[in-house]
Write an enzyme that holds these catalytic residues in place. Structure first.
Site, PDB file in Angstrom:
ATOM      1  N   GLU B  45      94.295  72.418  42.136  1.00  0.00           N
ATOM      2  CA  GLU B  45      94.002  71.087  41.586  1.00  0.00           C
ATOM      3  C   GLU B  45      95.261  70.217  41.550  1.00  0.00           C
ATOM      4  O   GLU B  45      96.314  70.664  41.088  1.00  0.00           O
ATOM      5  CB  GLU B  45      93.436  71.250  40.169  1.00  0.00           C
ATOM      6  CG  GLU B  45      92.890  69.959  39.574  1.00  0.00           C
ATOM      7  CD  GLU B  45      92.367  70.155  38.143  1.00  0.00           C
ATOM      8  OE1 GLU B  45      92.695  71.180  37.527  1.00  0.00           O
ATOM      9  OE2 GLU B  45      91.625  69.275  37.662  1.00  0.00           O
ATOM     10  N   LYS B 118      85.103  65.339  39.912  1.00  0.00           N
ATOM     11  CA  LYS B 118      85.015  66.225  38.741  1.00  0.00           C
ATOM     12  C   LYS B 118      84.076  65.639  37.685  1.00  0.00           C
ATOM     13  O   LYS B 118      84.272  64.520  37.213  1.00  0.00           O
ATOM     14  CB  LYS B 118      86.423  66.416  38.174  1.00  0.00           C
ATOM     15  CG  LYS B 118      86.553  67.465  37.082  1.00  0.00           C
ATOM     16  CD  LYS B 118      88.050  67.667  36.739  1.00  0.00           C
ATOM     17  CE  LYS B 118      88.290  68.746  35.711  1.00  0.00           C
ATOM     18  NZ  LYS B 118      89.752  68.992  35.515  1.00  0.00           N
ATOM     19  N   CYS B 155      88.088  72.870  38.248  1.00  0.00           N
ATOM     20  CA  CYS B 155      88.688  73.354  36.999  1.00  0.00           C
ATOM     21  C   CYS B 155      87.721  73.424  35.805  1.00  0.00           C
ATOM     22  O   CYS B 155      86.965  74.371  35.721  1.00  0.00           O
ATOM     23  CB  CYS B 155      89.925  72.531  36.672  1.00  0.00           C
ATOM     24  SG  CYS B 155      91.110  73.452  35.623  1.00  0.00           S
TER      25      CYS B 155
END
Lengths: 296, 296
Positions: B45, B118, B155
């Site tokens: 990331e 995300k 994540c």
């Protein structure tokens, strides 16, 4: 202040064709757990009989019973005597021609605190449950008891993150799974190792994703296939207590009758949810397709 | 017949304040992975910079770039040169005052196969992502590439079974997570062990519940807290390849720059889903409350 430490017992054992003997084994295990301090005892799936779903046989419907019925009566008396909450697993005869695989929480006064009817019903060679069990219609609804709000689920539900999440969203403080899962000994050992590890790991995942303790009580012992078509099922025991961070707190052996007793700190969930605030960030605006069979 | 064996590389490294040096480290890792046969390379990331979210600092918005932009241009050239698909992670400047944390799949011809923004954005001390990143609005939509349909997630999404499930339901063949997670070294070691294990386990759970391989690429190294309020973050590396039964296929060390290269058999998912038919039995009639914040 409520004492948020809860001692829980898991009663893992083999079963035989003798239902009276099975219930006595179960009761003996509950007594052992209670003598070691358990205030909540979780039993394995369909603890009163052999795992009859290895074949589709109409005669097995005779094993079903009502709720309330003889098993809840007997275990309710034990719950009262020992002052412990008991989670039982019963082949429920709800009506003529209508049967469920039902978990029942018995309160310390012997009353029925509530039921959960298995929602996800498997059907695989040796596990012909769709023949016997109508899928549950009580939803994923926890049961309130004197020891906490219990997220009762059953066996195949273990593989569904949706079930665990719905119980967590309804305020369950613990997830509890009576189960009956085992090996096909024809599978090579490395496959059997993977299966047992996957079973443990997916449940640890539910604990982590929801910051909740997870308890599973699984039967042990070998049960032959009445049809003779397979070698039967070697139930893999391994009854387990998992903490809300996924940590392994206690686990039974795969091949022995065993009573696991474990202390669970129910306050850790709240602490964890402050450090790892998953519930805060769920994208409920973008989850609609979870209600679809497939996104095609 | 398509060859369903796919070799995948994970490029784990530390980052510095020098963005040009970071991209060179990344490119070197991609070259290493490709030289060892990788046809798909997953990056960590925000690999182009320090993990700037340790503080809320307006100056960090200068790190953002457009898509397409310099990083997709550079990595697209590398993808073409090495004939490998690359999954990059970019601080995306979408418009004036509108930023995302975006995963980008670059095709072997250098084109952009697709993006994932995300969806779940964390905000915890040291991880002030809600300040920088607008939650994604592309949904949980896989990206089709020449090596397969990729379920790109990022994540914090790792902790959400919903995200993994939605990608699986959309036909994703792999779940891929660029990540940046680490320890607060003020935490006692047993807590750090539990955290790393929980991170691994919850992802193994997604693999199992969806019968899909899961790959995560995490940064390593220590990055100080610019505010001086904490000791910074010790990113725990541990980039991992997990098989569709939850099995650990390969994992990097916690504290070193490392390129992991692993072979994944994409046909196992289909076989597993026949043996363990979870998708068949989902109770989509009873999942509505997954769309609620809490069932109160």
């Amino acid at each position: 202040m409520t004492n948020k430490q809860l001692t829980i017992g898991l009663v893992q054992h083999a079963c035989s064709i003798d239902s009276a003997a099975n219930i006595e084994t179960t009761v003996q295990g509950i007594r052992t757990a209670a003598s070691r301090g358990a205030r909540l005892v979780l039993l394995q799936e369909l603890h009163g009989s052999l795992y009859f779903c290895q074949t589709e046989d109409q005669a097995n419907f005779e094993l079903a019973e009502t709720i309330p019925g003889p098993t809840t009566q007997r275990l309710g008396e034990i719950a009262t005597e020992l002052n412990t909450v008991i989670v039982a697993s019963i082949f429920e005869k709800r009506a003529t021609g209508l049967y469920h695989n039902t978990a029942v929480a018995l309160e310390t006064d012997g009353s029925i605190a509530g039921c959960y009817r298995k929602m996800h019903i498997p059907d695989d060679p040796g596990y012909y449950e769709k023949y016997y069990f109508t899928p549950g219609d009580l939803g994923f609804t926890p049961v309130d008891t004197s020891v906490g709000r219990l997220g009762l689920l059953v066996c195949w539900d273990q593989w569904y993150p949706e079930a665990a999440r719905l119980m967590a969203l309804a305020g369950a403080e613990l997830l509890l799974y009576p189960t009956a899962i085992g090996w096909d000994m024809q599978d090579p050992e490395e496959e059997r190792v993977r299966q047992l590890d996957a079973w443990l790991t997916v449940q640890r995942g539910h604990a982590i994703a929801n910051s909740l303790p997870v308890l599973a009580c699984n039967r042990t012992g070998h049960e032959p296939d009445p049809s003779g078509q397979t070698d039967g099922i070697r139930f893999w025991g391994g009854s387990v207590a998992i903490g809300p961070q996924g940590e392994l707190l206690a686990q039974a052996a795969t091949d022995t009758t065993e009573v696991v007793v474990v202390d669970i700190d129910l306050e850790r969930s709240g602490q964890l949810r402050q450090v790892w605030p998953y519930l805060r960030d769920r994208r409920i605006d973008a989850y609609h397709d979870l209600l679809r069979r497939f996104r095609d």
